[in-house]
Design a protein around this motif. Sequence first.
Motif, PDB file in Angstrom:
ATOM      1  N   SER A 122      25.778  20.666  91.838  1.00 40.70           N
ATOM      2  CA  SER A 122      25.144  20.380  93.268  1.00 40.70           C
ATOM      3  C   SER A 122      23.854  19.647  93.284  1.00 40.70           C
ATOM      4  O   SER A 122      23.337  19.436  94.457  1.00 40.70           O
ATOM      5  N   ASN A 123      23.142  19.576  92.297  1.00 35.20           N
ATOM      6  CA  ASN A 123      21.796  18.651  92.274  1.00 35.20           C
ATOM      7  C   ASN A 123      22.007  17.151  92.248  1.00 35.20           C
ATOM      8  O   ASN A 123      22.229  16.680  91.211  1.00 35.20           O
ATOM      9  N   PRO A 124      21.767  16.508  93.476  1.00 36.94           N
ATOM     10  CA  PRO A 124      21.714  14.969  93.455  1.00 36.94           C
ATOM     11  C   PRO A 124      20.670  14.416  92.982  1.00 36.94           C
ATOM     12  O   PRO A 124      20.757  13.220  92.536  1.00 36.94           O
ATOM     13  N   TYR A 125      19.793  14.971  92.805  1.00 33.12           N
ATOM     14  CA  TYR A 125      18.385  14.431  92.403  1.00 33.12           C
ATOM     15  C   TYR A 125      18.389  14.158  90.977  1.00 33.12           C
ATOM     16  O   TYR A 125      17.627  13.371  90.556  1.00 33.12           O
ATOM     17  N   ASP A 126      18.697  15.062  90.335  1.00 31.57           N
ATOM     18  CA  ASP A 126      18.857  14.935  88.743  1.00 31.57           C
ATOM     19  C   ASP A 126      20.235  14.594  88.086  1.00 31.57           C
ATOM     20  O   ASP A 126      20.405  14.633  87.082  1.00 31.57           O
ATOM     21  N   GLY A 127      20.798  13.877  88.999  1.00 32.08           N
ATOM     22  CA  GLY A 127      22.272  13.465  88.504  1.00 32.08           C
ATOM     23  C   GLY A 127      23.085  14.513  88.027  1.00 32.08           C
ATOM     24  O   GLY A 127      23.875  14.601  86.943  1.00 32.08           O
ATOM     25  N   GLY A 128      23.322  15.508  88.757  1.00 30.55           N
ATOM     26  CA  GLY A 128      24.087  16.713  88.602  1.00 30.55           C
ATOM     27  C   GLY A 128      25.533  16.444  88.339  1.00 30.55           C
ATOM     28  O   GLY A 128      26.319  17.077  87.748  1.00 30.55           O
ATOM     29  N   GLN A 129      26.097  15.609  89.125  1.00 31.11           N
ATOM     30  CA  GLN A 129      27.441  15.172  89.099  1.00 31.11           C
ATOM     31  C   GLN A 129      27.900  14.274  87.855  1.00 31.11           C
ATOM     32  O   GLN A 129      28.950  13.948  87.754  1.00 31.11           O
ATOM     33  N   VAL A 130      26.958  13.726  87.126  1.00 32.46           N
ATOM     34  CA  VAL A 130      27.267  13.057  85.851  1.00 32.46           C
ATOM     35  C   VAL A 130      27.710  13.973  84.841  1.00 32.46           C
ATOM     36  O   VAL A 130      27.227  15.058  84.750  1.00 32.46           O
ATOM     37  N   ASP A 131      28.872  13.432  84.305  1.00 33.63           N
ATOM     38  CA  ASP A 131      29.391  14.472  83.206  1.00 33.63           C
ATOM     39  C   ASP A 131      28.728  14.141  81.895  1.00 33.63           C
ATOM     40  O   ASP A 131      29.206  13.225  81.115  1.00 33.63           O
ATOM     41  N   GLY A 132      27.769  14.911  81.254  1.00 32.82           N
ATOM     42  CA  GLY A 132      27.219  14.766  80.192  1.00 32.82           C
ATOM     43  C   GLY A 132      27.814  14.799  79.029  1.00 32.82           C
ATOM     44  O   GLY A 132      27.375  14.373  77.842  1.00 32.82           O
ATOM     45  N   ILE A 133      29.134  15.373  79.175  1.00 37.86           N
ATOM     46  CA  ILE A 133      29.823  15.595  77.913  1.00 37.86           C
ATOM     47  C   ILE A 133      30.455  14.188  77.361  1.00 37.86           C
ATOM     48  O   ILE A 133      30.904  13.849  76.542  1.00 37.86           O
ATOM     49  N   ARG A 134      30.704  13.437  78.551  1.00 38.35           N
ATOM     50  CA  ARG A 134      31.386  12.032  78.355  1.00 38.35           C
ATOM     51  C   ARG A 134      30.321  10.961  78.441  1.00 38.35           C
ATOM     52  O   ARG A 134      30.653   9.751  78.170  1.00 38.35           O
ATOM     53  N   HIS A 143      15.238  17.708  82.923  1.00 39.52           N
ATOM     54  CA  HIS A 143      15.820  18.169  83.744  1.00 39.52           C
ATOM     55  C   HIS A 143      17.385  18.221  83.688  1.00 39.52           C
ATOM     56  O   HIS A 143      18.124  18.780  84.530  1.00 39.52           O
ATOM     57  N   ASN A 144      18.154  18.073  82.383  1.00 44.09           N
ATOM     58  CA  ASN A 144      19.485  18.202  82.274  1.00 44.09           C
ATOM     59  C   ASN A 144      19.920  18.776  80.966  1.00 44.09           C
ATOM     60  O   ASN A 144      19.118  18.435  80.128  1.00 44.09           O
ATOM     61  N   ALA A 145      21.194  19.109  81.000  1.00 45.53           N
ATOM     62  CA  ALA A 145      21.785  19.405  79.734  1.00 45.53           C
ATOM     63  C   ALA A 145      23.384  19.612  79.849  1.00 45.53           C
ATOM     64  O   ALA A 145      23.720  19.814  80.897  1.00 45.53           O
ATOM     65  N   ALA A 146      23.912  19.337  78.753  1.00 46.43           N
ATOM     66  CA  ALA A 146      25.374  19.669  78.690  1.00 46.43           C
ATOM     67  C   ALA A 146      25.728  20.407  77.446  1.00 46.43           C
ATOM     68  O   ALA A 146      25.135  20.226  76.347  1.00 46.43           O
ATOM     69  N   VAL A 147      26.981  21.282  77.655  1.00 47.85           N
ATOM     70  CA  VAL A 147      27.303  21.946  76.368  1.00 47.85           C
ATOM     71  C   VAL A 147      28.796  22.047  76.555  1.00 47.85           C
ATOM     72  O   VAL A 147      29.638  21.802  77.381  1.00 47.85           O
ATOM     73  N   LEU A 148      29.499  22.034  75.253  1.00 49.71           N
ATOM     74  CA  LEU A 148      30.765  21.795  75.065  1.00 49.71           C
ATOM     75  C   LEU A 148      31.109  23.118  73.871  1.00 49.71           C
ATOM     76  O   LEU A 148      30.733  23.026  72.935  1.00 49.71           O
TER      77      LEU A 148
END
Length: 752
Positions: A301-313, A277-282
Amino acid sequence: MGILDFVFPFRPQISYSTQILAKDSSVLHAFLSQDDKWRLYTETTEITPLLRKTLLHKEDRFFAWHPGVNPLAVGRAALRNLLTGRRTSGASTITMQVVRLLEPRRRTYGSKLLEIIRAIQLEMHYSKQEIFQFYLNLVPYGGNIEGIKAASLLYFGKPPQLLSLSEITALAIVPNRPSSLRPDTRQSALLAARNVWLRRFEVDQLFEPSVIDDALHEPLRVTRRAAPAQIPHLAQRLKAQYPNEPTVRTGIVPQKQVQAEALVKNYVNRLKSQNIHNAAVLIVNNETGAVEAYVGSADFSNPYDGGQVDGIRAVRSPGSALKPLLYATAFDKGLLTPKMILNDVPTNFSGYEPENFDQRFNGPVTVEFALANSLNIPAVKVLKDVQTPVLVDQLKKAGFQTVRKQAKDLGLSMILGGCGVTLEELTRLFAAFANEGRLQPLSYGAVPMSQTKKKADSGFEIISPGAAFLITQVLTQVTRPDLPTNFDNSYHLPRIAWKTGTSYGRRDAWSIGYNKQYTIGVWVGNFSGEGVADLSGAETATPLLFSLFNSLDYNSPKGWYHMPESVALRKVCAASGDIPSDFCTNPIVDYHLMGVSPYRRCQHRQWVFVNAAKSLSYCPTCLPASGYVREAYPNYTPELIAYYELKKLPYEKIPPHNPACERVFGDGAPIIISPNNGSEYYVRTDEPQQILLSCQAANDVQQVFWYINDKLFKKSSPTEAVFMSPPPGRVKVSCSDDKGRNTDVYIEVKRL
């Protein structure tokens, strides 16, 4: 004035909205000010001559000459007010309006007098340009919008420097009647008032008639827009880092950011059927160190899959992603070269028995094959030689904060993912490989960045340019298992060096790649930590990495890396990677670091004295007077022999040693694999349990002898599994071979 400042100080304190700017100075994200206003700071470069000319003509034609107060205007207004008995003219200069905006008061003659004093103070301390900026930043535009920049962005969707004469005129008249001429709710009234003022400009010959005519016929389209809210993860990070800065500049390139976000979102949408459900890119510019795209999650804006989590950190397990740094460190320490041979066979490291990702073994492999194929057992062997504290120190120097905290608890498993890292840290590390081993901090914002800034201007060397080149050569290979299986049909393979990683339990998929221009880090997984059977760095993260490079920098015009002066080529033995000796008939070419890489003669075979029938071997002590010959036999390590025996693979064995020989050999004693020296074993009294006795012996060993507390327990072949029921307490386990070589270990046995 000095006395007035001391008695009646005037120190303007303005609470601006924090605005995050892109590399091209466009606003990416804006936050409300502390008093909940949209009050964006306007730079001098955003004040166009057209904007300045229009506003000054309307508000204060003599702004450039008066000392904060226009005496003629004040006199004229006072006369009119006295004659009419009411307030008909204000006579406020722009400076006085700034004072009123900074210190709102009731409209009385006393307040007007105070405004005049304050205006003079303001003129004494600030330039005309600064005062005009104050005005542009504070002037009200209805609701909670203040300042020309906020009004321009929120009403017209463009920065001030792109406003037309029609739009500037409309905004210029709103502050006089911010409620009745509010652009988004009183558009008809605003249009009529705009045209009145355009006609005045025409009468005053402020602009050419054709320019006025175009402005009059320009439709007025005003819509209250949402404030810019791009790069939310980075924006919140910078807002927390610079809470009092009105403007934070970044190196974000809007086009690249939009492309990266779209690719990530579309790619994750395709993966959701696999429960991913998620990915992060730098994306990092290697030349400047600037972060040009920052995608913390697939959908903020997706609260169900942790959209506000910063996957880069977010701290995650790196899987195999740290192996390039390990091998580069080994190159710099003179332990390895790319063509040297490592044994990928079952190995026990004091109780730790790692396995490869595919749970297979490859036998003897080259260093470059081990890295390109991300083999685990060779990596653990290399880490054991390099030593864990050395690699930990390298990671600490590279800024791996979680590794710094875990340092005392890290062991050999760290190279297979047994530590915590972030995508930010990994991407910065690989950017060092891209920059000849120099590690520099990533530049996110606040400090203006020069496009011509080179990597050598900052940072430090974490690995040598030669080691970085060798790693790049290996990671550029395409004949490797972490190449997506379907890339021929779905992807153009960009020319990059890349490394993948898959964490234990398939919770994290990594793929970090670089060329001369960019380093791109990709993480794919679930912020919940849920593992997925189909998740892997090769099949899940690398396709997205390839898509990003193909979209942003396919076949980079920057060219490719050249061999540095510290690297040279030499011939080595294909069987060992060492300098060829008399036994080496198939030399190959290998890179090496001059003055650093090991220089030793190949010993993959050895001379052995045997009888004519090759049924007995002799040492110099027991050579017969006649009837022996010299033959070359492989010089296998005990672990490789054990692997061949385990897999029933044929190999060339040295004949049994002369049984009549009385010499006791000193080197090459058996290696006890089980039990582990210094370990504690718990056995139940009601259920007899046994402990495995296992060893690895030299090529010429036919029998080994097991002793328990110095008493012979059993005689067996070197590869035979032996079991024993240990007595309680401290137990000495010994293994001797048929050459008299012996090894001891001690264990503690406790009853439950």
